[in-house]
Each structure stands twice: as structure tokens, then as C-alpha cells.
Design a protein around this motif. Structure first.
Motif, PDB file in Angstrom:
ATOM      1  N   SER A   1       0.839  -1.190   0.000  1.00 12.04           N
ATOM      2  CA  SER A   1       0.000   0.000   0.000  1.00 12.04           C
ATOM      3  C   SER A   1       0.876   1.244   0.000  1.00 12.04           C
ATOM      4  CB  SER A   1      -0.906   0.003   1.234  1.00 12.04           C
ATOM      5  OG  SER A   1      -0.127   0.100   2.411  1.00 12.04           O
ATOM      6  N   PHE A   2       0.245   2.392  -0.227  1.00 15.32           N
ATOM      7  CA  PHE A   2       0.989   3.653  -0.233  1.00 15.32           C
ATOM      8  C   PHE A   2       1.638   3.905   1.124  1.00 15.32           C
ATOM      9  CE2 PHE A   2       1.351   8.233   0.367  1.00 15.32           C
ATOM     10  CZ  PHE A   2       1.981   8.617  -0.808  1.00 15.32           C
ATOM     11  N   GLY A   3       0.918   3.545   2.203  1.00 12.90           N
ATOM     12  CA  GLY A   3       1.463   3.744   3.542  1.00 12.90           C
ATOM     13  C   GLY A   3       2.683   2.889   3.816  1.00 12.90           C
ATOM     14  N   ASP A   4       2.709   1.664   3.243  1.00 10.64           N
ATOM     15  CA  ASP A   4       3.870   0.795   3.415  1.00 10.64           C
ATOM     16  C   ASP A   4       5.070   1.303   2.617  1.00 10.64           C
ATOM     17  OD1 ASP A   4       2.485  -0.912   5.080  1.00 10.64           O
ATOM     18  OD2 ASP A   4       1.705  -2.102   3.411  1.00 10.64           O
ATOM     19  N   LYS A   5       4.798   1.874   1.448  1.00  4.75           N
ATOM     20  CA  LYS A   5       5.881   2.366   0.603  1.00  4.75           C
ATOM     21  C   LYS A   5       6.449   3.694   1.119  1.00  4.75           C
ATOM     22  CE  LYS A   5       4.207   0.285  -3.731  1.00  4.75           C
ATOM     23  NZ  LYS A   5       3.702   0.562  -5.098  1.00  4.75           N
ATOM     24  N   PHE A   6       5.586   4.555   1.642  1.00  2.00           N
ATOM     25  CA  PHE A   6       6.011   5.879   2.073  1.00  2.00           C
ATOM     26  C   PHE A   6       5.521   6.148   3.496  1.00  2.00           C
ATOM     27  CE2 PHE A   6       5.175   5.963  -2.512  1.00  2.00           C
ATOM     28  CZ  PHE A   6       6.460   6.257  -2.996  1.00  2.00           C
ATOM     29  N   PRO A   7       6.015   5.409   4.487  1.00  5.42           N
ATOM     30  CA  PRO A   7       5.514   5.575   5.863  1.00  5.42           C
ATOM     31  C   PRO A   7       5.798   6.956   6.440  1.00  5.42           C
ATOM     32  CG  PRO A   7       7.497   4.205   5.826  1.00  5.42           C
ATOM     33  CD  PRO A   7       7.085   4.398   4.396  1.00  5.42           C
ATOM     34  N   VAL A   8       6.922   7.558   6.050  1.00  8.07           N
ATOM     35  CA  VAL A   8       7.257   8.879   6.579  1.00  8.07           C
ATOM     36  C   VAL A   8       6.239   9.925   6.112  1.00  8.07           C
ATOM     37  CG1 VAL A   8       8.989  10.712   6.623  1.00  8.07           C
ATOM     38  CG2 VAL A   8       9.703   8.318   6.723  1.00  8.07           C
ATOM     39  N   LEU A   9       5.863   9.845   4.829  1.00  2.00           N
ATOM     40  CA  LEU A   9       4.886  10.793   4.298  1.00  2.00           C
ATOM     41  C   LEU A   9       3.534  10.637   4.985  1.00  2.00           C
ATOM     42  CD1 LEU A   9       5.621  10.701   0.452  1.00  2.00           C
ATOM     43  CD2 LEU A   9       6.290  12.448   2.112  1.00  2.00           C
ATOM     44  N   VAL A  10       3.117   9.396   5.204  1.00  2.00           N
ATOM     45  CA  VAL A  10       1.815   9.159   5.831  1.00  2.00           C
ATOM     46  C   VAL A  10       1.814   9.658   7.275  1.00  2.00           C
ATOM     47  CG1 VAL A  10       0.166   7.397   6.543  1.00  2.00           C
ATOM     48  CG2 VAL A  10       1.300   7.208   4.333  1.00  2.00           C
ATOM     49  N   THR A  11       2.879   9.348   8.010  1.00  2.00           N
ATOM     50  CA  THR A  11       2.967   9.811   9.397  1.00  2.00           C
ATOM     51  C   THR A  11       3.025  11.333   9.453  1.00  2.00           C
ATOM     52  OG1 THR A  11       4.150   7.786  10.028  1.00  2.00           O
ATOM     53  CG2 THR A  11       4.291   9.659  11.528  1.00  2.00           C
ATOM     54  N   GLY A  12       3.769  11.942   8.529  1.00  2.00           N
ATOM     55  CA  GLY A  12       3.815  13.399   8.476  1.00  2.00           C
ATOM     56  C   GLY A  12       2.450  14.009   8.193  1.00  2.00           C
ATOM     57  N   PHE A  13       1.686  13.352   7.330  1.00  2.00           N
ATOM     58  CA  PHE A  13       0.330  13.826   7.038  1.00  2.00           C
ATOM     59  C   PHE A  13      -0.549  13.741   8.279  1.00  2.00           C
ATOM     60  CE2 PHE A  13      -4.056  12.828   5.727  1.00  2.00           C
ATOM     61  CZ  PHE A  13      -4.360  13.988   5.023  1.00  2.00           C
ATOM     62  N   PHE A  14      -0.411  12.672   9.052  1.00  2.00           N
ATOM     63  CA  PHE A  14      -1.194  12.540  10.278  1.00  2.00           C
ATOM     64  C   PHE A  14      -0.846  13.664  11.254  1.00  2.00           C
ATOM     65  CE2 PHE A  14      -2.460   8.423   8.811  1.00  2.00           C
ATOM     66  CZ  PHE A  14      -3.586   8.103   9.547  1.00  2.00           C
TER      67      PHE A  14
ATOM     68  N   ASN B   1      -9.112  14.966  18.244  1.00  2.00           N
ATOM     69  CA  ASN B   1      -8.804  13.952  19.257  1.00  2.00           C
ATOM     70  C   ASN B   1      -8.610  12.578  18.629  1.00  2.00           C
ATOM     71  OD1 ASN B   1      -8.915  14.837  22.255  1.00  2.00           O
ATOM     72  ND2 ASN B   1     -10.585  15.982  21.318  1.00  2.00           N
ATOM     73  N   GLN B   2      -9.452  12.251  17.633  1.00  2.00           N
ATOM     74  CA  GLN B   2      -9.309  10.967  16.957  1.00  2.00           C
ATOM     75  C   GLN B   2      -8.001  10.911  16.170  1.00  2.00           C
ATOM     76  OE1 GLN B   2     -11.743   8.253  17.216  1.00  2.00           O
ATOM     77  NE2 GLN B   2      -9.739   7.429  16.699  1.00  2.00           N
ATOM     78  N   LEU B   3      -7.661  12.001  15.466  1.00  2.00           N
ATOM     79  CA  LEU B   3      -6.401  12.060  14.721  1.00  2.00           C
ATOM     80  C   LEU B   3      -5.204  11.985  15.653  1.00  2.00           C
ATOM     81  CD1 LEU B   3      -5.667  12.364  11.673  1.00  2.00           C
ATOM     82  CD2 LEU B   3      -8.068  12.670  12.186  1.00  2.00           C
ATOM     83  N   ALA B   4      -5.323  12.595  16.834  1.00  2.00           N
ATOM     84  CA  ALA B   4      -4.228  12.517  17.805  1.00  2.00           C
ATOM     85  C   ALA B   4      -3.982  11.070  18.213  1.00  2.00           C
ATOM     86  CB  ALA B   4      -4.556  13.368  19.030  1.00  2.00           C
ATOM     87  N   THR B   5      -5.066  10.326  18.451  1.00  2.00           N
ATOM     88  CA  THR B   5      -4.934   8.911  18.812  1.00  2.00           C
ATOM     89  C   THR B   5      -4.305   8.116  17.676  1.00  2.00           C
ATOM     90  OG1 THR B   5      -6.900   9.073  20.215  1.00  2.00           O
ATOM     91  CG2 THR B   5      -6.187   6.864  19.568  1.00  2.00           C
ATOM     92  N   ASN B   6      -4.788   8.339  16.458  1.00  2.00           N
ATOM     93  CA  ASN B   6      -4.240   7.612  15.310  1.00  2.00           C
ATOM     94  C   ASN B   6      -2.776   7.955  15.062  1.00  2.00           C
ATOM     95  OD1 ASN B   6      -6.796   6.565  14.917  1.00  2.00           O
ATOM     96  ND2 ASN B   6      -7.383   8.096  13.417  1.00  2.00           N
ATOM     97  N   THR B   7      -2.412   9.219  15.280  1.00  2.00           N
ATOM     98  CA  THR B   7      -1.027   9.647  15.065  1.00  2.00           C
ATOM     99  C   THR B   7      -0.106   9.020  16.091  1.00  2.00           C
ATOM    100  OG1 THR B   7      -1.787  11.756  14.169  1.00  2.00           O
ATOM    101  CG2 THR B   7       0.510  11.635  14.884  1.00  2.00           C
TER     102      THR B   7
END
Length: 405
Positions: free
Chosen positions: A90-103, A329-335
């Protein structure tokens, strides 16, 4: 030449065999038999050595073999289409830094928008108890809709779980209401400066209530937090005791929420836990809102707000502050689920800096030089405390994992 039997079972015939299995000279039968047995033992203890060219040939002719080989190398998912090997990451597996930065970006963005819009509502509708109910009510409706769609699937609730989550929800409700009382009474930047003392209350509760020994380094790191908050409070232009005391009560409430949360580890996923806590907290928030602000709201509160901004904007503002509250709050938990404790600590400190900075710019709050210095010292102290605490947690995890390994 005596034949050499390979005892390892394979599903295809290899085009090349390592020189280990080729004999360039003739040997006697007995000698060949001895060599054959030797090769058999070696083949049992080690894998066949196949040349790179042979592997490439097999990959062209047998794509399934290529898929298995790739899976053995990196444990990634592989798809074979028209004889070619394609990764199904998936995109998240290929670019984990970008996904985490987006969160992180969305967490900060939603939090800043919530604080700004929340304060703007208080400028024409100063009823924090009722607004707190709206925050939770919108979030609860959102949770019910999500459960109805199966996103996520609702976790079952029983009497034992209810008893475990109720103290957490009570502290969450108290902390949330007191934060809003402070936001309504003083500048957003000042409330967040006072709330920077929360680590101090957490450390105190851990030391004197739970009996956990807090290292001296942690206590020393909290010194600049206390000093900075004191400096900022003494010269804060928007200071009043209602805002100050409410923020302090919020710190205490959220500290106890953390303590009870540790006892309420139910194995339920965080989304469902937060949803149930929101439902229970809403039930706690409704009675004080009715008793404290109900008569004023019915007499002139709603009328004045509608007269100032109109019915549509009034209802729209209430809806969006509730939605932003729940989503951030939900995004904080997911991040925080995606990052290490050290990154978590840094992220929380930076979030507070962002909120304070944006609130000063948007509302044009004037602060004295001493207030600015005190705020900076307090934030720096929180950063130092968070880094030390995160390093301690990582060391504990490594120590706990060492015996198991």
C-alpha cells in the motif's frame, strides 16, 4: 562417473548445479560412493548454491518462484500478473514517513482550527458548559453513525467495562469542561501555558498516589515549567482567577484520567474506547450545563447569539467546533499509535507551540515581554521533561524485552 543424488526435494530441475556437485575427473566407485554420501550430508545441512544467472532464468520462467523468493527477502505482499512480479504494498507501506507526516499535519491543523473557532464562539456566546456539551454531543452522534456503518464495528459493552470506563469518563468530562471555562475567561495562549503544567501533576500523582519513584532528573526538568508558568501568569494581560483556577482543575482532572485509564485497559481498540468515554462523559456534562447555564440560555443566551451572528451561522459554528473537537482527538490517537514515545513527546510539545503561536496571531493578543519569556521557558521545560520521560519508557521496554529474547 558416479552419479550424485541430491536428497533435498525441489519442484523444478535446476539448469545449473554448483561446482560442488560436479566432478571433472573420473573416480572409483567406492570413492564416488563416499563422495556421494558426503554431498548428501552437506546438502542436508545447507541450502543449494545456485548461480545468479540460474535464479534469473527461473524467475522468468516461473513467476511463482520469484514471488516466493521476494517474500522470503522482505516479507512483502507480491502479485503475479501476466508472468511479471508486482509488489502490492500500500501507499502507507511504501512511504511511511509521508503518511505519518500527514497525520501530524492534520492533527495540528484540526487542533489549531478548533481552538481558534472555539474562542470565536465564546466571544459572542460565553457559555462554556453548554459548549462543552455540544463538543461531546457532535462527537457522540459521529460515533453512532460510524457504528451504524460498521466503521468501526462497535465493541460489546458489559457491566464490568462500564464500571472501568466510568471514572475515566468522569475525569474526561471534568477536565474538558474546566478547559472550556478557562478558554472562555482568558486568552487561548494563556490557558495553554497553564496547561503546560500537566506533566508536573502527572509526576506528582505517580509519586504520591501510585507510589512510583520519580527520578531526580524528571523533577529537575519540571522546575523551568513551574518557573515559566509563574512568570507568564504574573504579567499576563488577560489574567483572571476563573481562567487560572479552571485550567489548574483541568490539569488535575486529566491527571486522574491518565491514572484511571491505566486501570481500564480492556483490550478494546482505541476508537471504541474513546467513543464510549465520550458517551458517558456527555451524560456527566448535561446536568451542570442545565443547572448552571440553563436559565440564562433560555432567557437571553440563545437570543443574543442569534441576534449577533444569525441562526444559520450560530448553529454552523456549534456543529463545526464539535466536529473539529472530535476529529482532532481521533487524529491525535491515530497519530500517536504510529510513532515511538520520543516522537510522541516532541509532537505534543510542538502542538502546544503551534496553538499558542496561531492564537496570538489570529486574535492579536498583546503579551508582555515577561509573559513571552515565561511561556518559552515553560514550553522548553515540557520538552525536556517529555524527552527524558520518553527515553525512560524506551529503556523499560528494552529491559523487559531482553529476558524474553
Amino acid at each position: 562417473m558416479s552419479s550424485v543424488t541430491n536428497p533435498v526435494c525441489i519442484s523444478f530441475q535446476r539448469p545449473q548445479i554448483s561446482s560442488l556437485f560436479q566432478s571433472p575427473k573420473r573416480v572409483s566407485t567406492s570413492h564416488g560412493l563416499l563422495k556421494s554420501r558426503t554431498f548428501q550430508l552437506e546438502a542436508k545441512d545447507s541450502s543449494l548454491v545456485v548461480s545468479e544467472k540460474a535464479l534469473k532464468l527461473r524467475h522468468r520462467r516461473f513467476p511463482v518462484i520469484a514471488a516466493l523468493a521476494a517474500d522470503a527477502n522482505d516479507n512483502s505482499e507480491i502479485e503475479v500478473t501476466n508472468g511479471s512480479v508486482q509488489s502490492s504494498k500500500s501507499f502507507g507501506d511504501k512511504f511511511p514517513v509521508l503518511v505519518t507526516g500527514f497525520f501530524f499535519f492534520m492533527w495540528y491543523f484540526l487542533n489549531v482550527i478548533f481552538n481558534i473557532l472555539n474562542k470565536k464562539v465564546y466571544n459572542y456566546f460565553p457559555y462554556p458548559y453548554f459548549v462543552s456539551v455540544v463538543h461531546l454531543l457532535v462527537g457522540v452522534v459521529y460515533c453512532f453513525v460510524s457504528w451504524g456503518l460498521g466503521l468501526p464495528k462497535r465493541a460489546p459493552m458489559n457491566k464490568e467495562l462500564l464500571l472501568l470506563l466510568t471514572p475515566v469518563a468522569l475525569c474526561h468530562a471534568l477536565g474538558h469542561v474546566m478547559s472550556n471555562v478557562s478558554f472562555a475567561a482568558v486568552a487561548v495562549s494563556f490557558t495553554h501555558t497553564i496547561k503546560a503544567l500537566e506533566p508536573f501533576f502527572n509526576a506528582s500523582a505517580s509519586q504520591f498516589i501510585l507510589g512510583q519513584q520519580i527520578p531526580l532528573s524528571l523533577w529537575l526538568s519540571l522546575t523551568p515549567v513551574v518557573v515559566g508558568v509563574s512568570m507568564a501568569s504574573l504579567t499576563e494581560l488577560s489574567f483572571n482567577w476563573t481562567g487560572f483556577v479552571s485550567a489548574m482543575i483541568s490539569n488535575i482532572a486529566f491527571t486522574y484520567r491518565s491514572l484511571y485509564s491505566k486501570k481500564a485497559m480492556t483490550g478494546m481498540d482505541s476508537t471504541n474506547v474513546y467513543a464510549y468515554i465520550s458517551v458517558i462523559a456527555l451524560l456527566f456534562c448535561i446536568p451542570p450545563a442545565i443547572l448552571i447555564e440553563g436559565p440564562q440560555l433560555m432567557e437571553f443566551g440563545f437570543k443574543n447569539a442569534i441576534a449577533k451572528v444569525g441562526l444559520v451561522k450560530f448553529l454552523s459554528d456549534l456543529f463545526w467546533i464539535g466536529m473539529f473537537y472530535h476529529l482532532y482527538n481521533q487524529l491525535a490517537t491515530n497519530t500517536l499509535e504510529r510513532v515511538a514515545p520520543l516522537t510522541h513527546a516532541v509532537g505534543n510539545v510542538l502542538k502546544r507551540v503551534f496553538v499558542i503561536g496561531f492564537s496570538i496571531v489570529v486574535f492579536g493578543n498583546k503579551i508582555s515581554t515577561q509573559t513571552g519569556i515565561g511561556t518559552a521557558i515553560a514550553i522548553a521545560g515540557v520538552a525536556i521533561y517529555s524527552l527524558i520521560k520518553a527515553n525512560m519508557e524506551e529503556q523499560k521496554k528494552k529491559a523487559a524485552a531482553a529476558p524474553a529474547s
